[in-house]
Structure formats: C-alpha cells, structure tokens
Design a protein around this motif. Structure first.
Motif, PDB file in Angstrom:
ATOM      1  N   GLU A  24      -4.873   4.304   4.840  1.00 23.21           N
ATOM      2  CA  GLU A  24      -5.264   5.775   4.821  1.00 23.21           C
ATOM      3  C   GLU A  24      -4.216   6.685   4.120  1.00 23.21           C
ATOM      4  O   GLU A  24      -4.411   7.645   3.243  1.00 23.21           O
ATOM      5  CB  GLU A  24      -5.129   6.651   6.383  1.00 23.21           C
ATOM      6  CG  GLU A  24      -6.292   5.886   7.290  1.00 23.21           C
ATOM      7  CD  GLU A  24      -7.642   6.109   6.799  1.00 23.21           C
ATOM      8  OE1 GLU A  24      -8.038   7.264   6.639  1.00 23.21           O
ATOM      9  OE2 GLU A  24      -8.388   5.356   6.560  1.00 23.21           O
ATOM     10  N   ILE A  25      -3.211   6.267   4.001  1.00 23.60           N
ATOM     11  CA  ILE A  25      -1.942   7.075   3.308  1.00 23.60           C
ATOM     12  C   ILE A  25      -1.835   6.692   1.719  1.00 23.60           C
ATOM     13  O   ILE A  25      -1.943   7.698   1.136  1.00 23.60           O
ATOM     14  CB  ILE A  25      -0.546   6.741   3.818  1.00 23.60           C
ATOM     15  CG1 ILE A  25      -0.342   7.091   5.280  1.00 23.60           C
ATOM     16  CG2 ILE A  25       0.783   7.124   2.677  1.00 23.60           C
ATOM     17  CD1 ILE A  25       0.747   6.669   5.909  1.00 23.60           C
ATOM     18  N   ARG A  42      -6.059  10.046   1.993  1.00 26.26           N
ATOM     19  CA  ARG A  42      -6.572  10.769   3.263  1.00 26.26           C
ATOM     20  C   ARG A  42      -5.631  11.481   4.361  1.00 26.26           C
ATOM     21  O   ARG A  42      -6.139  12.124   5.275  1.00 26.26           O
ATOM     22  CB  ARG A  42      -7.775   9.568   3.789  1.00 26.26           C
ATOM     23  CG  ARG A  42      -8.882   9.441   3.057  1.00 26.26           C
ATOM     24  CD  ARG A  42      -9.913   8.684   3.855  1.00 26.26           C
ATOM     25  NE  ARG A  42      -9.402   7.359   4.157  1.00 26.26           N
ATOM     26  CZ  ARG A  42      -9.610   6.091   3.195  1.00 26.26           C
ATOM     27  NH1 ARG A  42     -10.096   6.432   2.102  1.00 26.26           N
ATOM     28  NH2 ARG A  42      -9.218   5.102   3.286  1.00 26.26           N
ATOM     29  N   ALA A  43      -4.445  10.769   4.037  1.00 22.97           N
ATOM     30  CA  ALA A  43      -3.593  11.281   5.074  1.00 22.97           C
ATOM     31  C   ALA A  43      -2.123  11.332   4.376  1.00 22.97           C
ATOM     32  O   ALA A  43      -1.873  10.535   3.504  1.00 22.97           O
ATOM     33  CB  ALA A  43      -3.447  10.299   6.360  1.00 22.97           C
ATOM     34  N   THR A  84       4.525   5.920  -2.191  1.00 19.04           N
ATOM     35  CA  THR A  84       4.314   7.226  -1.335  1.00 19.04           C
ATOM     36  C   THR A  84       5.315   7.762  -0.844  1.00 19.04           C
ATOM     37  O   THR A  84       6.503   7.244  -0.760  1.00 19.04           O
ATOM     38  CB  THR A  84       3.019   6.875  -0.249  1.00 19.04           C
ATOM     39  OG1 THR A  84       3.632   5.952   0.658  1.00 19.04           O
ATOM     40  CG2 THR A  84       1.923   5.806  -1.006  1.00 19.04           C
ATOM     41  N   LYS A  85       5.361   8.966  -0.309  1.00 19.29           N
ATOM     42  CA  LYS A  85       6.171   9.553   0.542  1.00 19.29           C
ATOM     43  C   LYS A  85       6.862   8.875   1.504  1.00 19.29           C
ATOM     44  O   LYS A  85       7.764   9.167   2.035  1.00 19.29           O
ATOM     45  CB  LYS A  85       5.871  11.135   0.855  1.00 19.29           C
ATOM     46  CG  LYS A  85       5.412  12.099  -0.413  1.00 19.29           C
ATOM     47  CD  LYS A  85       5.182  13.328   0.062  1.00 19.29           C
ATOM     48  CE  LYS A  85       4.871  14.273  -1.048  1.00 19.29           C
ATOM     49  NZ  LYS A  85       4.402  15.719  -0.340  1.00 19.29           N
ATOM     50  N   VAL A  86       5.901   8.094   2.236  1.00 15.20           N
ATOM     51  CA  VAL A  86       6.438   7.330   3.494  1.00 15.20           C
ATOM     52  C   VAL A  86       7.491   6.272   3.184  1.00 15.20           C
ATOM     53  O   VAL A  86       8.204   6.297   3.904  1.00 15.20           O
ATOM     54  CB  VAL A  86       5.084   6.631   4.087  1.00 15.20           C
ATOM     55  CG1 VAL A  86       5.500   5.610   5.056  1.00 15.20           C
ATOM     56  CG2 VAL A  86       4.148   7.613   4.898  1.00 15.20           C
ATOM     57  N   LEU A  88       0.855  -1.245   0.024  1.00 14.25           N
ATOM     58  CA  LEU A  88       0.038  -0.045  -0.007  1.00 14.25           C
ATOM     59  C   LEU A  88       0.810   1.391  -0.079  1.00 14.25           C
ATOM     60  O   LEU A  88       0.694   2.352  -0.733  1.00 14.25           O
ATOM     61  CB  LEU A  88      -0.881   0.064   1.302  1.00 14.25           C
ATOM     62  CG  LEU A  88      -2.095  -0.917   0.994  1.00 14.25           C
ATOM     63  CD1 LEU A  88      -2.758  -0.934   2.524  1.00 14.25           C
ATOM     64  CD2 LEU A  88      -3.296  -0.337   0.022  1.00 14.25           C
ATOM     65  N   ILE A  89       2.037   1.227   0.720  1.00 12.92           N
ATOM     66  CA  ILE A  89       2.880   2.526   0.797  1.00 12.92           C
ATOM     67  C   ILE A  89       3.882   2.605  -0.297  1.00 12.92           C
ATOM     68  O   ILE A  89       4.450   3.784  -0.313  1.00 12.92           O
ATOM     69  CB  ILE A  89       3.324   2.549   2.181  1.00 12.92           C
ATOM     70  CG1 ILE A  89       4.271   1.459   2.414  1.00 12.92           C
ATOM     71  CG2 ILE A  89       2.167   2.667   3.126  1.00 12.92           C
ATOM     72  CD1 ILE A  89       5.310   1.711   3.595  1.00 12.92           C
TER      73      ILE A  89
END
Length: 295
Positions: free
Chosen positions: A217-218, A222-223, A191-193, A187-188
């Motif tokens: 959520e990321i 949503r976050a 992403t920036k995470v 999922l991540i």
C-alpha cells in the motif's frame, strides 16, 4: 579482521579501466539521483578519494570493494579510467569493508543501517568463529544460548568501536532487520517509512503476510504511513477502533509502535499470561443463584 587502513597501507594508486571493474552484488544499490549528484561533484572537484578494488574472484578483471557512487559518477561523466587502490583480501573481509564504509555515512536511512549492521554481524561471526565460545557455563534449558549471547556481545562492542554507534542502537537495528521480511523491505526502500524508526518497528511487529500488505500500500502510493496503509489494505476500518470498548486499543497501538521486537515479544508473553489468568478466574467464579429460587 584487517581494517581498510591496514590493507591499503603502502599500496600505490593506479588508474583502473572503468570497464574492467565489476560493481554488481552491492548491499546498497546506487540510485540514479545519487549517481547524478556524485557526477556533478566529480565534474567540479575531480576524484577526491580513490575507489578500492581487488582482483575479481573469477580471475578476470577487478571487483569493487568500496566506491560504488564514484564509479557510477565516473561512468556518467564518460571517464574511461578511475583512480583506485588494489588490495588483497577475502570475500568476507571485502564485505566487511563495504559495510563499514556505508555505516560511516550520515545520510544512511534507519532501514539501510539495520540491514548493514545485520550483514556486519553475519560476516563478523564468519571471520571470528571463536567469538561464540565464552567461558560461561551453558544454560540448562537452552543449549547454545550463552554462546550466542557471547557472540553478540563481542560483535556489538566491535561494531560500536568501528562505527561510532552505541551498542544499544546496534542491537535494536539487528533485531529490526531480523523481524522484517525481504519482500516488505524491497517495497518500502526509498519511501518515507524507510527513514522512520518508529514506523519500521511497527511494520516489524506485524506478521509476514500483513507486512507485505502494508508495504505494498505504501510502495504503490495509496498510503503514506502504516496507520493509513492498514486502512487501505482493509486490515482495520477507517478511523481505526471506533467502538467504545475498543478505545483503549488505540492508545495501546500507539505504544506498541514505539517498542522494539524483543519488547513486543515480552509484551505478548505478559498478555498471554493475563488472558490465561482471567480465563481461569472466570471458570472458578461461583455461580449466583437465580432470583426467586428455593432458599
């Protein structure tokens, strides 16, 4: 293990039919953006480095070892053939070459680096089964602990020599990969995470169910970070710990985000011991006599 340089020494280049190269089952899928960038570069300068292939384990066609972006770029350009080097190696050696080639890339995200190093450790132990048989005596309390430590020490030294990373970086990355759940990772990724070591460590500190909640959520927009994701997922109230007695927890949470999984486990042991001590002290504390009682 034989290195890529040793495997390709004296091996001539040849033009491989692009359609015969199996590029599936890669540790790091080629994104459309990277494929387009590689295609643009190959269109201007041509193919600078050959791809590395081996005979497909099925006996039909070729299996890619290194050069996924180049194959993707060539396909976009409509090339039918690509310059290649054919090597003979085992499945494990092929995987190790793929891992090391990717670890050499400067743009590798902390997330991808962690999982490449964890995969390198797995393959290293398969290729070097004797690495765990150290000379040290086995501990009395936990069988195999010394062997496991010896295996990891030898792996970290070999990986540091091959990748240029510090042994500490390698150890932390393997711990991180082991603490993150596959579903949360999928999922991540992207992403920036995935590019933030502190955020990844904070995510790894959560239990598997909470990792999935936060990652979703990321991933769904949503976050943008873990703190906001915990709010939108309903795990904490907006604004975090707002009660006066909970204010120290805000500082503690920021500190925990910087700790490694092993450090977090050590902190948990300390906290559990402190709670036990406080409970014991509470039980042994003498009861004060009520006011107005008999003398």
């Amino acid at each position: 293990m034989r290195t890529l340089a040793e495997l390709t020494a004296g091996t001539p280049l040849f033009m491989a039919d692009l359609a015969t190269i199996d590029t599936s089952d890669r540790l790091r899928p080629v994104t459309p953006q990277n494929a387009q960038l590689t295609a643009a570069s190959m269109s201007e300068t041509g193919q600078i480095a050959p791809v590395v292939v081996r005979v497909h384990p099925s006996g039909n066609g070729l299996k890619l070892i290194a050069g996924g972006r180049r194959c993707a770029g060539a396909a976009i350009l409509g090339w039918e053939q690509i310059a290649a080097v054919l090597v003979e190696c085992s499945d494990d050696e092929a995987r190790m070459i793929e891992v090391d080639e990717n670890l050499a890339r400067e743009e590798l995200s902390p997330l991808d680096r962690a999982f490449f190093l964890a995969e390198r450790k797995r393959v290293y132990e398969l290729l070097n089964p004797e690495a765990g048989h150290g000379k040290a005596k086995k501990p009395k309390t936990e069988k195999g602990k010394v062997a496991n430590l010896a295996t990891f020490a030898r792996f970290s030294k070999d990986a540091a020599r091959s990748t240029g990373l510090s042994e500490r970086t390698i150890q932390r990355a393997c711990e991180l990969a082991g603490a993150l759940t596959p579903d949360a990772v999928s999922l991540i990724r992207g992403t920036k995470v995935a590019d933030n070591q502190a955020q990844l460590q904070a995510l790894a500190a959560l239990d598997p169910a909470d990792q999935l909640k936060v990652a979703r959520e990321i991933a769904e927009g949503r976050a943008s970070n873990l703190a906001k994701a915990r709010v939108t997922a309903g795990m904490v109230p907006e604004g975090g710990a707002v009660r006066e007695e909970d204010r120290p927890l805000v500082k503690l949470e920021a500190l925990l985000a910087r700790l490694t999984p092993s450090q977090l486990r050590g902190a948990k042991v300390m906290i559990d011991a402190k709670i036990v001590a406080l409970d014991a002290a509470q039980q042994t504390r003498p009861t004060k006599p009520k006011k107005g009682g008999a003398a």
